[in-house]
Write a protein that holds these residues in place. Sequence first.
Motif, PDB file in Angstrom:
ATOM      1  N   GLU A   1      66.010  -0.232  11.195  1.00 27.14           N
ATOM      2  CA  GLU A   1      66.743   0.789  10.442  1.00 27.14           C
ATOM      3  C   GLU A   1      67.266   0.250   9.110  1.00 27.14           C
ATOM      4  O   GLU A   1      67.199   0.933   8.082  1.00 27.14           O
ATOM      5  CB  GLU A   1      67.917   1.311  11.282  1.00 27.14           C
ATOM      6  N   ASN A   2      67.787  -0.969   9.123  1.00 29.58           N
ATOM      7  CA  ASN A   2      68.285  -1.555   7.868  1.00 29.58           C
ATOM      8  C   ASN A   2      67.172  -1.733   6.847  1.00 29.58           C
ATOM      9  O   ASN A   2      67.350  -1.469   5.653  1.00 29.58           O
ATOM     10  CB  ASN A   2      68.944  -2.913   8.155  1.00 29.58           C
TER      11      ASN A   2
ATOM     12  N   ILE B   1      61.796  -8.970  12.440  1.00 29.38           N
ATOM     13  CA  ILE B   1      62.555  -7.718  12.299  1.00 29.38           C
ATOM     14  C   ILE B   1      62.619  -6.976  13.624  1.00 29.38           C
ATOM     15  O   ILE B   1      63.666  -6.449  14.035  1.00 29.38           O
ATOM     16  CB  ILE B   1      61.905  -6.822  11.215  1.00 29.38           C
ATOM     17  N   THR B   2      61.477  -6.963  14.313  1.00 36.79           N
ATOM     18  CA  THR B   2      61.415  -6.261  15.611  1.00 36.79           C
ATOM     19  C   THR B   2      62.300  -6.943  16.642  1.00 36.79           C
ATOM     20  O   THR B   2      63.016  -6.274  17.407  1.00 36.79           O
ATOM     21  CB  THR B   2      59.961  -6.211  16.114  1.00 36.79           C
ATOM     22  N   LEU B   3      62.263  -8.268  16.690  1.00 39.36           N
ATOM     23  CA  LEU B   3      63.072  -9.011  17.666  1.00 39.36           C
ATOM     24  C   LEU B   3      64.566  -8.786  17.447  1.00 39.36           C
ATOM     25  O   LEU B   3      65.345  -8.718  18.405  1.00 39.36           O
ATOM     26  CB  LEU B   3      62.750 -10.511  17.573  1.00 39.36           C
ATOM     27  N   ASN B   4      64.967  -8.670  16.170  1.00 40.25           N
ATOM     28  CA  ASN B   4      66.389  -8.456  15.848  1.00 40.25           C
ATOM     29  C   ASN B   4      66.780  -6.978  15.802  1.00 40.25           C
ATOM     30  O   ASN B   4      67.918  -6.654  15.445  1.00 40.25           O
ATOM     31  CB  ASN B   4      66.721  -9.108  14.509  1.00 40.25           C
TER      32      ASN B   4
ATOM     33  N   ASN C   1      55.969  -6.579   1.114  1.00 42.64           N
ATOM     34  CA  ASN C   1      55.354  -7.849   1.513  1.00 42.64           C
ATOM     35  C   ASN C   1      56.270  -8.616   2.479  1.00 42.64           C
ATOM     36  O   ASN C   1      55.793  -9.243   3.441  1.00 42.64           O
ATOM     37  CB  ASN C   1      55.087  -8.694   0.261  1.00 42.64           C
ATOM     38  N   ASP C   2      57.570  -8.528   2.237  1.00 47.82           N
ATOM     39  CA  ASP C   2      58.547  -9.190   3.103  1.00 47.82           C
ATOM     40  C   ASP C   2      58.530  -8.578   4.497  1.00 47.82           C
ATOM     41  O   ASP C   2      58.640  -9.298   5.510  1.00 47.82           O
ATOM     42  CB  ASP C   2      59.935  -9.076   2.480  1.00 47.82           C
ATOM     43  N   ILE C   3      58.377  -7.259   4.573  1.00 41.09           N
ATOM     44  CA  ILE C   3      58.310  -6.569   5.873  1.00 41.09           C
ATOM     45  C   ILE C   3      57.081  -7.025   6.656  1.00 41.09           C
ATOM     46  O   ILE C   3      57.152  -7.303   7.856  1.00 41.09           O
ATOM     47  CB  ILE C   3      58.287  -5.042   5.672  1.00 41.09           C
TER      48      ILE C   3
ATOM     49  N   ASN D   1      66.826   0.078   3.192  1.00 43.81           N
ATOM     50  CA  ASN D   1      66.587  -0.680   1.962  1.00 43.81           C
ATOM     51  C   ASN D   1      65.283  -0.254   1.279  1.00 43.81           C
ATOM     52  O   ASN D   1      65.194  -0.218   0.051  1.00 43.81           O
ATOM     53  CB  ASN D   1      66.532  -2.182   2.267  1.00 43.81           C
ATOM     54  N   ASN D   2      64.298   0.078   2.110  1.00 44.03           N
ATOM     55  CA  ASN D   2      63.022   0.555   1.559  1.00 44.03           C
ATOM     56  C   ASN D   2      63.206   1.868   0.810  1.00 44.03           C
ATOM     57  O   ASN D   2      62.648   2.063  -0.278  1.00 44.03           O
ATOM     58  CB  ASN D   2      62.006   0.718   2.697  1.00 44.03           C
TER      59      ASN D   2
END
Length: 327
Positions: free
Chosen positions: A259-260, A252-255, A243-245, A264-265
């Motif tokens: 991969e991280n 996430i894409t901008l940063n 849900n966080d993704i 974690n997933n």
Amino acid sequence: MNNIIGYIISGIIICLLIIISIFNILKKRDISNENKINIGNISLDFMKENFIYMFIMIVLVIFGLCIEIIFIPRKVAQISNKSSNMKPNNMNFFQQILKNNTVPYILLSIIIAWLLITTIQYITETITSYLDPKLSNKLTTEINRTILNSNNNNIDSGQIISRSNRLISNVGQYTKTAKIIAPCIGAIIIFNIYLYIINYKLGIVMTIGSCLSIFYIYYNYNNIQNLTNKESSNFHKKAEFLNDIVRNKEHITLNNDQENYLKNNIINNENYEKSQTKLLLTEKTQSFVATIISIITVTIILYVLFNEIKNKQMKPLIFGSLVIALL
């Protein structure tokens, strides 16, 4: 007199053990410390609200078990005894079908008994088909009440949906398990009482075996509960991470942090897989040990039966019916 006292004591002991175990399990059963939704309290309230339906089901199941455990094996044993003495001129099925204690009459009684069992199963399944949606609605109502009464204003919709679906799924699994376990427990109690009526030695062996199985399962309950809580916690972590993704995909894409998040997933998935595997293996081990105890109990009962029939302390008909019921 000894037989009567024996089967009454046996029935009381087993019933008390089962009731205490179920009550404690239901009382402790809590799907999460965060949402404060207790499955045990919901289940007990639901049973109280639908007491009449529950009572009808219990009576029907007990009646069906008596037919299946006592009546049918006894009739099958009668056929075995009578078929060896049958003569060719006594083989007309329809002429003897209404004559008491003839093979056709016994066969007809077995057919009627199975029809009764099938009808009982249909009625109980119809009742459960009526109750299952009501239980689901009750759970949904309790979830909504918990959300509305919560002091937390920062409610995560994804987390709520995930935990709610998990709760309903778990209750559905418990309900299915109860449908299997309840008749088994009833069969143990009825057969144990029946053994005390027939022979107190057999009743004592059955009582000891049943108590050992119940004590073993109850003793390992806390371990199963801890593993269940851990598995549930890892499931929620996995679902909440997904849900966080979804909520932070653009960030996430901008940063360039894909991969991280993927690492974690993978960690979350592996933790959930390990906890789920450990829970399933522990449950299977518990079931296996309980089955071994049951097999040992049946073996001892068969040994006692053999000695009783060898010493002519038991009628062949009863011996045959008990062997059929056991196996």
